[in-house]
Motif scaffolding. Structure first.
Motif, mmCIF file in Angstrom:
data_model
loop_
_atom_site.group_PDB
_atom_site.id
_atom_site.type_symbol
_atom_site.label_atom_id
_atom_site.label_comp_id
_atom_site.label_asym_id
_atom_site.label_seq_id
_atom_site.Cartn_x
_atom_site.Cartn_y
_atom_site.Cartn_z
ATOM 1 N N ALA A 115 -4.671 11.877 -6.696
ATOM 2 C CA ALA A 115 -5.773 11.120 -7.070
ATOM 3 C C ALA A 115 -5.555 9.507 -7.038
ATOM 4 O O ALA A 115 -4.105 9.112 -7.411
ATOM 5 C CB ALA A 115 -6.076 11.274 -8.284
ATOM 6 N N ILE A 116 -6.357 8.831 -6.558
ATOM 7 C CA ILE A 116 -6.099 7.279 -6.478
ATOM 8 C C ILE A 116 -7.140 6.805 -7.154
ATOM 9 O O ILE A 116 -8.497 7.127 -7.376
ATOM 10 C CB ILE A 116 -6.235 6.937 -5.001
ATOM 11 N N GLU A 117 -6.690 5.544 -7.744
ATOM 12 C CA GLU A 117 -7.590 4.710 -8.889
ATOM 13 C C GLU A 117 -8.691 4.204 -7.793
ATOM 14 O O GLU A 117 -8.673 3.696 -6.829
ATOM 15 C CB GLU A 117 -7.062 3.585 -9.372
ATOM 16 N N ALA A 118 -10.018 4.436 -8.185
ATOM 17 C CA ALA A 118 -11.347 4.274 -7.629
ATOM 18 C C ALA A 118 -11.426 2.785 -7.141
ATOM 19 O O ALA A 118 -11.746 2.410 -6.031
ATOM 20 C CB ALA A 118 -12.321 4.571 -8.574
ATOM 21 N N SER A 119 -10.914 1.767 -8.104
ATOM 22 C CA SER A 119 -10.869 0.308 -7.696
ATOM 23 C C SER A 119 -10.076 0.003 -6.600
ATOM 24 O O SER A 119 -10.375 -0.983 -5.908
ATOM 25 C CB SER A 119 -10.481 -0.373 -9.001
ATOM 26 N N ALA A 120 -8.924 0.845 -6.206
ATOM 27 C CA ALA A 120 -7.921 0.364 -5.271
ATOM 28 C C ALA A 120 -8.844 0.722 -3.694
ATOM 29 O O ALA A 120 -8.412 -0.055 -2.843
ATOM 30 C CB ALA A 120 -6.948 1.262 -5.288
ATOM 31 N N MET A 121 -9.921 1.364 -3.754
ATOM 32 C CA MET A 121 -10.608 1.896 -2.386
ATOM 33 C C MET A 121 -11.426 0.576 -2.239
ATOM 34 O O MET A 121 -11.944 0.436 -1.066
ATOM 35 C CB MET A 121 -11.520 2.846 -2.835
ATOM 36 N N THR A 122 -11.633 -0.597 -2.974
ATOM 37 C CA THR A 122 -12.354 -1.748 -2.596
ATOM 38 C C THR A 122 -11.618 -2.719 -1.745
ATOM 39 O O THR A 122 -11.976 -3.659 -1.271
ATOM 40 C CB THR A 122 -12.857 -2.539 -3.838
ATOM 41 N N HIS A 123 -10.209 -2.490 -1.694
ATOM 42 C CA HIS A 123 -9.532 -3.587 -0.668
ATOM 43 C C HIS A 123 -9.576 -3.075 0.825
ATOM 44 O O HIS A 123 -9.356 -1.867 1.011
ATOM 45 C CB HIS A 123 -8.058 -3.550 -1.159
ATOM 46 N N ALA A 124 -9.173 -3.959 1.532
ATOM 47 C CA ALA A 124 -9.069 -3.674 2.807
ATOM 48 C C ALA A 124 -7.981 -3.014 3.291
ATOM 49 O O ALA A 124 -8.074 -2.195 3.978
ATOM 50 C CB ALA A 124 -9.474 -5.008 3.652
ATOM 51 N N THR A 125 -6.851 -3.488 2.921
ATOM 52 C CA THR A 125 -5.597 -2.646 2.647
ATOM 53 C C THR A 125 -4.809 -2.761 1.410
ATOM 54 O O THR A 125 -5.002 -3.295 0.542
ATOM 55 C CB THR A 125 -4.543 -3.371 3.682
ATOM 56 N N VAL A 126 -3.950 -1.871 1.263
ATOM 57 C CA VAL A 126 -3.375 -1.737 -0.033
ATOM 58 C C VAL A 126 -1.737 -1.529 0.458
ATOM 59 O O VAL A 126 -1.457 -1.166 1.607
ATOM 60 C CB VAL A 126 -3.760 -0.688 -1.046
ATOM 61 N N LEU A 127 -0.735 -1.748 -0.456
ATOM 62 C CA LEU A 127 0.602 -1.517 -0.382
ATOM 63 C C LEU A 127 1.193 -0.468 -1.268
ATOM 64 O O LEU A 127 0.901 -0.392 -2.312
ATOM 65 C CB LEU A 127 1.393 -2.747 -0.648
ATOM 66 N N ILE A 128 1.657 0.619 -0.536
ATOM 67 C CA ILE A 128 2.055 1.907 -1.385
ATOM 68 C C ILE A 128 3.606 1.920 -1.076
ATOM 69 O O ILE A 128 3.993 1.651 0.125
ATOM 70 C CB ILE A 128 1.415 2.860 -1.102
ATOM 71 N N ASN A 129 4.231 2.578 -1.941
ATOM 72 C CA ASN A 129 5.909 2.806 -1.489
ATOM 73 C C ASN A 129 5.968 3.579 -0.295
ATOM 74 O O ASN A 129 5.159 4.711 -0.065
ATOM 75 C CB ASN A 129 6.580 3.605 -2.980
ATOM 76 N N GLY A 130 7.036 3.332 0.334
ATOM 77 C CA GLY A 130 7.312 3.678 1.552
ATOM 78 C C GLY A 130 8.393 4.918 1.533
ATOM 79 O O GLY A 130 8.865 5.456 2.538
ATOM 80 N N GLY A 131 8.890 5.368 0.296
ATOM 81 C CA GLY A 131 9.676 6.311 0.275
ATOM 82 C C GLY A 131 11.216 6.100 -0.103
ATOM 83 O O GLY A 131 12.104 6.735 -0.201
ATOM 84 N N GLN A 132 11.408 4.772 -0.299
ATOM 85 C CA GLN A 132 12.644 4.275 -0.751
ATOM 86 C C GLN A 132 12.458 2.991 -1.440
ATOM 87 O O GLN A 132 11.373 2.140 -1.301
ATOM 88 C CB GLN A 132 13.581 4.123 0.321
ATOM 89 N N ARG A 133 13.330 2.547 -2.359
ATOM 90 C CA ARG A 133 13.144 1.411 -3.109
ATOM 91 C C ARG A 133 13.226 0.312 -2.102
ATOM 92 O O ARG A 133 14.292 0.212 -1.357
ATOM 93 C CB ARG A 133 14.315 1.070 -4.123
ATOM 94 N N GLY A 134 12.455 -0.696 -2.364
ATOM 95 C CA GLY A 134 12.751 -1.934 -1.380
ATOM 96 C C GLY A 134 11.582 -1.862 -0.242
ATOM 97 O O GLY A 134 11.609 -2.751 0.531
ATOM 98 N N LEU A 135 10.763 -0.947 0.032
ATOM 99 C CA LEU A 135 10.016 -0.830 0.926
ATOM 100 C C LEU A 135 8.594 -0.316 0.736
ATOM 101 O O LEU A 135 8.359 1.156 -0.007
ATOM 102 C CB LEU A 135 10.578 0.428 2.092
ATOM 103 N N LEU A 136 7.644 -1.082 0.916
ATOM 104 C CA LEU A 136 6.244 -0.611 0.968
ATOM 105 C C LEU A 136 5.569 -0.538 2.088
ATOM 106 O O LEU A 136 6.064 -1.283 3.203
ATOM 107 C CB LEU A 136 5.677 -1.670 0.112
ATOM 108 N N LEU A 137 4.450 0.350 2.258
ATOM 109 C CA LEU A 137 3.706 0.512 3.333
ATOM 110 C C LEU A 137 2.414 -0.244 3.235
ATOM 111 O O LEU A 137 1.797 0.200 2.390
ATOM 112 C CB LEU A 137 3.566 1.885 3.808
ATOM 113 N N GLU A 138 2.010 -1.063 4.043
ATOM 114 C CA GLU A 138 0.604 -1.671 4.046
ATOM 115 C C GLU A 138 -0.381 -0.455 4.802
ATOM 116 O O GLU A 138 -0.186 -0.686 6.269
ATOM 117 C CB GLU A 138 0.437 -3.118 4.394
#
Length: 157
Positions: A115-138
């Motif tokens: 599940a994803i927080e509904a308010s996050a859906m209002t952004h054009a892009t979001v940054l989420i962990n990419g599978g290792q410490r120190g790496l986000l994916l936009e």
């Protein structure tokens, strides 16, 4: 730092566009998402943290803004359960195949309801962990929800 993780592979295989956003991970930080937002100069509402939970004893994954706190009552409701609690870190690491601080909702060893927080859906892009410490994916929140099969529901207190 490797730029290829199970998370980036899952996105690439699904044909989802994303941008790598590496940052200097602080292992002493108590709030990894907020530290990442600060390191990248991003709004913490766009930097989402991935949390592993148990609802009525069954695993689940929730994705919420890094500056928010999870409502266990809302988590239980989102997954159709009666009670929810945080998953213990060793269990989360075994289930996902990622280390805490690097858990991504993409490319987990075992797919679980998400599940994803509904308010996050209002952004054009979001940054989420990419599978290792120190790496986000936009990426777009719609792409994130589509790949994980996530329902967009209220999850925060």
């Amino acid at each position: 730092m490797s730029k290829t993780t199970r998370a980036t592979q899952a996105l690439a295989q699904a044909g989802i566009a994303f941008t790598l956003r590496p940052y200097d991970y602080d292992p002493g930080s108590e709030r990894v998402g907020l530290q990442a937002a600060e390191a990248l100069g991003e709004d913490p509402r766009r930097v989402l943290k991935t949390l592993m939970v148990e609802v009525d004893g069954k695993p689940g994954c929730v994705v919420i803004p890094s500056d928010q706190e999870l409502s266990m009552k809302r988590v239980a409701a989102a997954f159709g359960g009666k009670s929810a609690q945080m998953m213990k870190p060793p269990v989360a690491e075994r289930l996902t195949g990622f280390v805490v601080g690097g858990i991504s909702p993409f490319g987990q060893k075992k797919r679980v309801p998400t599940a994803i927080e509904a308010s996050a859906m209002t952004h054009a892009t979001v940054l989420i962990n990419g599978g290792q410490r120190g790496l986000l994916l936009e990426l777009t929140p719609n792409d994130a929800a589509t790949l994980t099969g996530a329902a967009a529901v209220p999850l925060v207190a």
